[in-house]
Design a protein around this motif. Structure first.
Motif, PDB file in Angstrom:
ATOM      1  N   GLY A  15      26.851  50.039  65.745  1.00  0.00           N
ATOM      2  CA  GLY A  15      28.232  49.813  65.320  1.00  0.00           C
ATOM      3  C   GLY A  15      28.983  48.918  66.283  1.00  0.00           C
ATOM      4  N   ASP A  19      30.517  45.207  65.513  1.00  0.00           N
ATOM      5  CA  ASP A  19      31.940  44.939  65.780  1.00  0.00           C
ATOM      6  C   ASP A  19      32.110  43.723  66.685  1.00  0.00           C
ATOM      7  OD1 ASP A  19      32.633  47.163  64.246  1.00  0.00           O
ATOM      8  OD2 ASP A  19      32.957  48.469  65.990  1.00  0.00           O
ATOM      9  N   PRO A  44      35.046  43.288  55.845  1.00  0.00           N
ATOM     10  CA  PRO A  44      34.669  44.704  56.024  1.00  0.00           C
ATOM     11  C   PRO A  44      33.317  45.030  55.386  1.00  0.00           C
ATOM     12  CG  PRO A  44      36.988  44.540  55.466  1.00  0.00           C
ATOM     13  CD  PRO A  44      36.411  43.154  55.315  1.00  0.00           C
ATOM     14  N   GLN A  45      33.027  44.440  54.241  1.00  0.00           N
ATOM     15  CA  GLN A  45      31.735  44.684  53.597  1.00  0.00           C
ATOM     16  C   GLN A  45      30.601  44.107  54.446  1.00  0.00           C
ATOM     17  OE1 GLN A  45      34.333  43.065  52.105  1.00  0.00           O
ATOM     18  NE2 GLN A  45      35.078  44.717  50.795  1.00  0.00           N
ATOM     19  N   LEU A  47      30.686  43.676  57.644  1.00  0.00           N
ATOM     20  CA  LEU A  47      30.581  44.503  58.847  1.00  0.00           C
ATOM     21  C   LEU A  47      29.665  45.694  58.597  1.00  0.00           C
ATOM     22  CD1 LEU A  47      31.420  45.083  61.760  1.00  0.00           C
ATOM     23  CD2 LEU A  47      33.462  46.201  60.855  1.00  0.00           C
ATOM     24  N   ASP A  48      29.801  46.333  57.455  1.00  0.00           N
ATOM     25  CA  ASP A  48      28.917  47.458  57.114  1.00  0.00           C
ATOM     26  C   ASP A  48      27.463  46.997  57.046  1.00  0.00           C
ATOM     27  OD1 ASP A  48      31.061  49.206  56.967  1.00  0.00           O
ATOM     28  OD2 ASP A  48      31.259  49.035  54.782  1.00  0.00           O
ATOM     29  N   ALA A  49      27.234  45.831  56.439  1.00  0.00           N
ATOM     30  CA  ALA A  49      25.871  45.299  56.339  1.00  0.00           C
ATOM     31  C   ALA A  49      25.314  44.956  57.724  1.00  0.00           C
ATOM     32  CB  ALA A  49      25.853  44.068  55.437  1.00  0.00           C
ATOM     33  N   TRP A  50      26.155  44.379  58.588  1.00  0.00           N
ATOM     34  CA  TRP A  50      25.699  44.055  59.946  1.00  0.00           C
ATOM     35  C   TRP A  50      25.344  45.323  60.713  1.00  0.00           C
ATOM     36  CZ3 TRP A  50      23.920  39.591  60.056  1.00  0.00           C
ATOM     37  CH2 TRP A  50      24.576  38.487  59.525  1.00  0.00           C
ATOM     38  N   ARG A  51      26.130  46.375  60.555  1.00  0.00           N
ATOM     39  CA  ARG A  51      25.809  47.642  61.241  1.00  0.00           C
ATOM     40  C   ARG A  51      24.423  48.127  60.824  1.00  0.00           C
ATOM     41  NH1 ARG A  51      31.726  49.621  60.292  1.00  0.00           N
ATOM     42  NH2 ARG A  51      32.632  49.047  62.302  1.00  0.00           N
ATOM     43  N   GLU A  52      24.141  48.049  59.519  1.00  0.00           N
ATOM     44  CA  GLU A  52      22.823  48.478  59.038  1.00  0.00           C
ATOM     45  C   GLU A  52      21.723  47.568  59.577  1.00  0.00           C
ATOM     46  OE1 GLU A  52      19.703  50.403  57.515  1.00  0.00           O
ATOM     47  OE2 GLU A  52      21.754  51.164  57.712  1.00  0.00           O
ATOM     48  N   THR A  55      21.124  48.395  63.187  1.00  0.00           N
ATOM     49  CA  THR A  55      20.420  49.682  63.285  1.00  0.00           C
ATOM     50  C   THR A  55      18.930  49.450  63.058  1.00  0.00           C
ATOM     51  OG1 THR A  55      22.347  50.938  62.558  1.00  0.00           O
ATOM     52  CG2 THR A  55      20.194  52.003  62.305  1.00  0.00           C
TER      53      THR A  55
END
Length: 181
Positions: A15, A19, A44-45, A47-52, A55
């Motif tokens: 995360g 960010d 924001p969408q 950002l969620d994909a980048w977090r995944e 990971t």
């Protein structure tokens, strides 16, 4: 001075890495990436994909030679570097690695974290038998090109245009990381 260092990324860092990527891209790429593209990859969408994706980079990297490092200051992730074997067809992936990205949170820029990340990356690549390191940089990214240039990097003559609704030029930089005798 705060306790600073570089370490392998952990799943819990994904995360913070995403960010930092979004903040660094918004600040650093605004001058030369088309605005709609930059908005899309920092939304924001996204950002969620980048977090995944980050990971997955930690828990299931593409190969044992792909790594994600984070720079920390007082246990806070403030930057990251990702690297792996070079994938360009004209390069030998056995001896040439690619610095896929190196970003520092703009809030923590110019505190030495980028240099620490680059140094740790080179040290680990040498241990893994790599002799050359390459990276693609936007031609207009003077900050990254200047930073890498002070560390001995130079263009290798290879360039490409990315289609981002308009062509955006990238150049490939390289440096010799063979240990000195």
């Amino acid at each position: 001075m705060a306790d600073v260092g570089v370490r392998p990324a952990r799943r819990a860092d994904a995360g913070a890495v995403a960010d930092i990527q979004v903040r660094a891209w918004r600040q650093g790429y605004a001058g030369f990436l088309p605005a709609p593209v930059l908005e899309q990859v920092t939304s924001p969408q996204a950002l969620d994909a980048w977090r995944e994706r980050w990971t997955q980079a930690v828990v299931a990297p593409p190969s044992p030679r792909h790594h994600l490092l984070v720079a920390v200051a007082s246990d806070l992730v403030v930057g990251f570097a990702a690297y792996g074997p070079a994938e360009d067809g004209d390069l030998d992936a056995a001896t040439t690695a690619e610095l896929l990205t190196l970003l520092v949170d703009p809030v923590h820029a110019r505190e030495g974290h980028g240099s620490r990340l680059l140094s740790a990356t080179v040290d680990l690549l040498r241990e893994d038998g790599f002799r050359t390191l390459v990276s693609w940089a936007f031609e207009a990214d003077d900050v990254l090109r200047r930073f890498l240039g002070t560390a001995g990097w130079a263009p290798d003559g290879t360039a490409r245009d990315l289609d981002m609704g308009e062509p955006v030029r990238q150049i490939r930089l390289h440096t010799d990381i063979t240990p000195e005798a």
